[in-house]
Design a protein around this motif. Structure first.
Motif: not given
Length: 166
Positions: A42-58
């Motif tokens: 779960f921790p990696l899933l949450v971190l990856a989701t947050a990173a993809l959100l920021i990256f996706g915004l860009w």
């Protein structure tokens, strides 16, 4: 840089698949979510989701710069983020209690179907976020749809295991 943003926002071209590119984007997210969970729980899933959100915004900002259409259908990185959020109620208990996440297969189906329904129908705050007309709105409507789908998965699990005793 624009080509990299395009590859990212379309998830390596998945967004160009027809029909229903958003559904394809959600579908390819399922093995991604599984892999992330298996690699780091779960921790990696949450971190990856947050990173993809920021990256996706860009990536979305770069792809929509100067365009009238703020949310072209080929952009599916937002579906990836929302679908990953919908998987949180499966990943957390599997990680916390050492459950084989594939044993929760009904939840995977529920997470996929509920996310797609909320993303397509855009009720309440999902539709409000979508109407922003900017890259944040593109990402945010799917984040909210993912949260709604996650809540739906929890309700369905409660009904199945609590009320029905399955």
């Amino acid at each position: 840089m624009r080509k990299f943003a395009q590859l990212s926002a379309t998830v390596l071209g998945v967004g160009y698949l027809r029909p229903a590119p958003g559904t394809w984007g959600s579908l390819v997210t399922l093995p991604l979510g599984y892999g992330l969970h298996m690699l780091g729980g779960f921790p990696l899933l949450v971190l990856a989701t947050a990173a993809l959100l920021i990256f996706g915004l860009w990536a979305t900002q770069v792809m929509t710069e100067g365009q009238d259409n703020h949310d072209p259908s080929e952009i599916v990185i937002d579906e990836v983020v929302g679908q990953l959020i919908a998987l949180f109620p499966l990943s957390y208990p599997a990680w916390k209690h050492g459950i084989d996440i594939t044993a929760l297969w009904p939840g995977w189906i529920a997470a996929f179907v509920l996310f797609r329904l909320f993303d397509i129908l855009k009720p309440g705050p999902i539709g409000t976020a979508d109407k922003r007309g900017d890259a944040l709105g593109v990402m945010l409507d799917d984040v909210i749809a993912g949260v709604f789908a996650a809540a739906g998965v929890l309700v369905l699990a409660g009904l199945a295991h609590g009320v029905l005793g399955l």
